[in-house]
Design an enzyme around this catalytic site. Structure first.
Site, PDB file in Angstrom:
ATOM      1  N   SER A 167       0.865  -1.189   0.000  1.00  0.00           N
ATOM      2  CA  SER A 167       0.000   0.000   0.000  1.00  0.00           C
ATOM      3  C   SER A 167       0.898   1.235   0.000  1.00  0.00           C
ATOM      4  O   SER A 167       2.053   1.174   0.461  1.00  0.00           O
ATOM      5  CB  SER A 167      -0.854   0.010   1.267  1.00  0.00           C
ATOM      6  N   TYR A 180      -0.954  -0.809  10.325  1.00  0.00           N
ATOM      7  CA  TYR A 180      -1.197  -1.016   8.886  1.00  0.00           C
ATOM      8  C   TYR A 180       0.068  -0.702   8.085  1.00  0.00           C
ATOM      9  O   TYR A 180       0.488  -1.494   7.226  1.00  0.00           O
ATOM     10  CB  TYR A 180      -2.375  -0.153   8.428  1.00  0.00           C
TER      11      TYR A 180
HETATM   12  N1  LIG Z   1      -8.877   0.015  -0.748  1.00  0.00           N
HETATM   13  C1  LIG Z   1      -7.761   0.728  -0.548  1.00  0.00           C
HETATM   14  O1  LIG Z   1      -7.797   1.984  -0.474  1.00  0.00           O
HETATM   15  C2  LIG Z   1      -6.430   0.023  -0.462  1.00  0.00           C
HETATM   16  C3  LIG Z   1      -5.275   0.798  -0.651  1.00  0.00           C
HETATM   17  C4  LIG Z   1      -4.024   0.166  -0.564  1.00  0.00           C
HETATM   18  C5  LIG Z   1      -3.952  -1.190  -0.309  1.00  0.00           C
HETATM   19  N2  LIG Z   1      -5.109  -1.913  -0.115  1.00  0.00           N
HETATM   20  C6  LIG Z   1      -4.948  -3.337   0.136  1.00  0.00           C
HETATM   21  O2  LIG Z   1      -5.598  -4.028  -0.905  1.00  0.00           O
HETATM   22  C7  LIG Z   1      -5.960  -5.333  -0.447  1.00  0.00           C
HETATM   23  C8  LIG Z   1      -7.404  -5.589  -0.808  1.00  0.00           C
HETATM   24  O3  LIG Z   1      -8.196  -4.657  -0.099  1.00  0.00           O
HETATM   25  P1  LIG Z   1      -9.579  -4.107  -0.665  1.00  0.00           P
HETATM   26  O4  LIG Z   1      -9.470  -2.638  -0.713  1.00  0.00           O
HETATM   27  O5  LIG Z   1      -9.971  -4.857  -1.867  1.00  0.00           O
HETATM   28  O6  LIG Z   1     -10.519  -4.441   0.585  1.00  0.00           O
HETATM   29  P2  LIG Z   1     -11.736  -5.462   0.763  1.00  0.00           P
HETATM   30  O7  LIG Z   1     -12.769  -5.181  -0.252  1.00  0.00           O
HETATM   31  O8  LIG Z   1     -12.084  -5.377   2.196  1.00  0.00           O
HETATM   32  O9  LIG Z   1     -11.090  -6.889   0.438  1.00  0.00           O
HETATM   33  C9  LIG Z   1     -10.239  -7.536   1.339  1.00  0.00           C
HETATM   34  C10 LIG Z   1     -10.128  -8.978   0.916  1.00  0.00           C
HETATM   35  O10 LIG Z   1      -9.206  -9.645   1.794  1.00  0.00           O
HETATM   36  C11 LIG Z   1      -9.821 -10.824   2.261  1.00  0.00           C
HETATM   37  N3  LIG Z   1      -9.316 -11.207   3.564  1.00  0.00           N
HETATM   38  C12 LIG Z   1      -9.184 -10.441   4.678  1.00  0.00           C
HETATM   39  N4  LIG Z   1      -8.724 -11.175   5.703  1.00  0.00           N
HETATM   40  C13 LIG Z   1      -8.562 -12.444   5.222  1.00  0.00           C
HETATM   41  C14 LIG Z   1      -8.135 -13.660   5.785  1.00  0.00           C
HETATM   42  N5  LIG Z   1      -7.763 -13.750   7.081  1.00  0.00           N
HETATM   43  N6  LIG Z   1      -8.083 -14.751   5.005  1.00  0.00           N
HETATM   44  C15 LIG Z   1      -8.458 -14.679   3.697  1.00  0.00           C
HETATM   45  N7  LIG Z   1      -8.877 -13.570   3.105  1.00  0.00           N
HETATM   46  C16 LIG Z   1      -8.938 -12.455   3.861  1.00  0.00           C
HETATM   47  C17 LIG Z   1     -11.303 -10.492   2.289  1.00  0.00           C
HETATM   48  O11 LIG Z   1     -12.057 -11.682   2.227  1.00  0.00           O
HETATM   49  P3  LIG Z   1     -12.910 -12.296   3.441  1.00  0.00           P
HETATM   50  O12 LIG Z   1     -13.354 -11.162   4.308  1.00  0.00           O
HETATM   51  O13 LIG Z   1     -14.017 -13.001   2.730  1.00  0.00           O
HETATM   52  O14 LIG Z   1     -11.994 -13.231   4.143  1.00  0.00           O
HETATM   53  C18 LIG Z   1     -11.452  -9.695   1.012  1.00  0.00           C
HETATM   54  O15 LIG Z   1     -11.622 -10.550  -0.079  1.00  0.00           O
HETATM   55  C19 LIG Z   1      -5.666  -5.348   1.045  1.00  0.00           C
HETATM   56  O16 LIG Z   1      -4.434  -5.981   1.272  1.00  0.00           O
HETATM   57  C20 LIG Z   1      -5.577  -3.874   1.410  1.00  0.00           C
HETATM   58  O17 LIG Z   1      -4.753  -3.676   2.529  1.00  0.00           O
HETATM   59  C21 LIG Z   1      -6.330  -1.326  -0.205  1.00  0.00           C
END
Ligand SMILES: NC(=O)c1ccc[n+]([C@@H]2O[C@H](COP(=O)([O-])OP(=O)(O)OC[C@H]3O[C@@H](n4cnc5c(N)ncnc54)[C@H](OP(=O)(O)O)[C@@H]3O)[C@@H](O)[C@H]2O)c1
Length: 292
Positions: A167, A180
């Site tokens: 990130s 984080y």
């Molecule tokens: N959105 C942003 O602004 C942003 C920016 C930078 C980086 N990121 C990173 O991008 C990645 C995806 O995030 P997102 O924005 O797409 O958020 P999201 O919609 O909340 O998706 C998170 C995903 O991670 C899975 N997950 C969480 N804990 C888990 C576990 N213990 N085992 C297996 N799967 C797990 C969730 O699935 P389940 O809940 O079904 O397990 C979900 O599919 C993350 O690593 C986040 O830190 C996001």
């Protein structure tokens, strides 16, 4: 024969022949086996769809089974190939079983997107140990476990691409973002070590650093669409230099698909920022009446 029937007949015949006809002939991921952690939502879900649309065979995990099955159904309905397997990235046995199951089902492992992640917010002295452990177990240890069990498949094949979701928070911290930022910085460390460990084995490993992206990760639950649209419209110009808006998950997905392509063969050990320009600049809000 009407057009729908015609298309259905062709799809059925193609499926029987093992072809993915949804993908254009030039598709970069055509026929590749792709594994994604955290594919039930947000960036992972968009990436599963993007790879499947390119003709890849996608195995993805997440803990929420109903969502996982729904994403699998959506991809198959669109003519793609995907399998949801429930796995919690904090649990070594589940990660190993997930990785092995994808490789067995689709006959190998070409590309892995280690993306599952969670957030927690709190001033450093107020964060609980439970928050610290949960974020580190998911975001850092979870990525380590995925790499640990993916690499043997790729070593066996003599090739592979791994992309891990870090990130921009790895580079820029907020007062409440200690755990984080620490976890996402750890992802970069794992990626760099793995990149130098396996570069000569035909396996390249990189981190992607998304900026703020419109997913359930940032959108408060229950907020009406109209209110969220207003928030987004105000957030971009205030916080994001350059493009001045949040990313859509499909834009991060497209970057992942691109970086995984064979044409990026020299990209290894890198931290690729995909944030619209947010970290390239520095928003400065002047006091009222002060000349810019
Ligand atoms: N959105 C942003 O602004 C942003 C920016 C930078 C980086 N990121 C990173 O991008 C990645 C995806 O995030 P997102 O924005 O797409 O958020 P999201 O919609 O909340 O998706 C998170 C995903 O991670 C899975 N997950 C969480 N804990 C888990 C576990 N213990 N085992 C297996 N799967 C797990 C969730 O699935 P389940 O809940 O079904 O397990 C979900 O599919 C993350 O690593 C986040 O830190 C996001």
């Amino acid at each position: 024969m009407n057009n729908n029937l015609n298309r259905r007949t062709i799809l059925t015949a193609a499926a029987a022949a093992g072809l993915a006809i949804a993908a254009p002939a030039h598709a970069k991921a055509r026929g590749k086996v792709v594994l994604i952690t955290g594919g039930t939502s947000g960036i992972g879900k968009a990436t599963a769809k993007a790879f499947a649309a390119q003709g890849a065979k996608v195995g993805f995990c997440g803990r929420r089974e109903q969502l996982g099955r729904q994403v699998e159904h959506e991809i198959r309905k669109a003519g793609g190939e995907a399998t949801y397997i429930r796995a919690d990235v904090r649990k070594p046995d589940e990660v190993r079983a997930f990785v092995d199951a994808v490789a067995i089902r689709y006959g190998g492992l070409d590309i892995a997107f280690n993306n599952a992640g969670i957030g927690a917010s709190g001033m450093p002295h107020e964060l609980t140990l439970e928050q610290w452990d949960d974020v580190m177990d998911t975001n850092a240890r979870g990525v380590f476990l995925a790499i640990k069990y993916e690499i043997p498949h790729m070593l066996k094949a003599g090739h592979g691409v791994i992309i891990c979701t870090s990130s921009t928070a790895a580079e820029q911290a907020r007062p409440t973002g200690a755990v984080y930022s620490a976890g996402k910085r750890a992802v970069q460390g794992i990626v760099k070590a793995a990149a130098v460990a396996y570069g000569t084995k035909g396996i390249r490993i990189n981190a992607i650093l998304p900026g703020t992206t419109d997913t359930p990760f940032v959108r408060p639950p229950g907020i009406p669409d109209e209110a969220w649209a207003k928030f987004k419209a105000a957030y971009g110009p205030l916080n994001i230099d350059g493009i001045e808006r949040m990313a859509e998950p499909e834009e991060i997905a497209n970057a992942v698909v691109g970086l995984a392509a064979d044409g990026f063969g020299y990209l290894n050990g890198a931290s690729v920022v995909v944030d619209g320009g947010a970290t390239a600049g520095r928003k400065m809000v002047m006091p009222p009446g002060f000349p810019n």
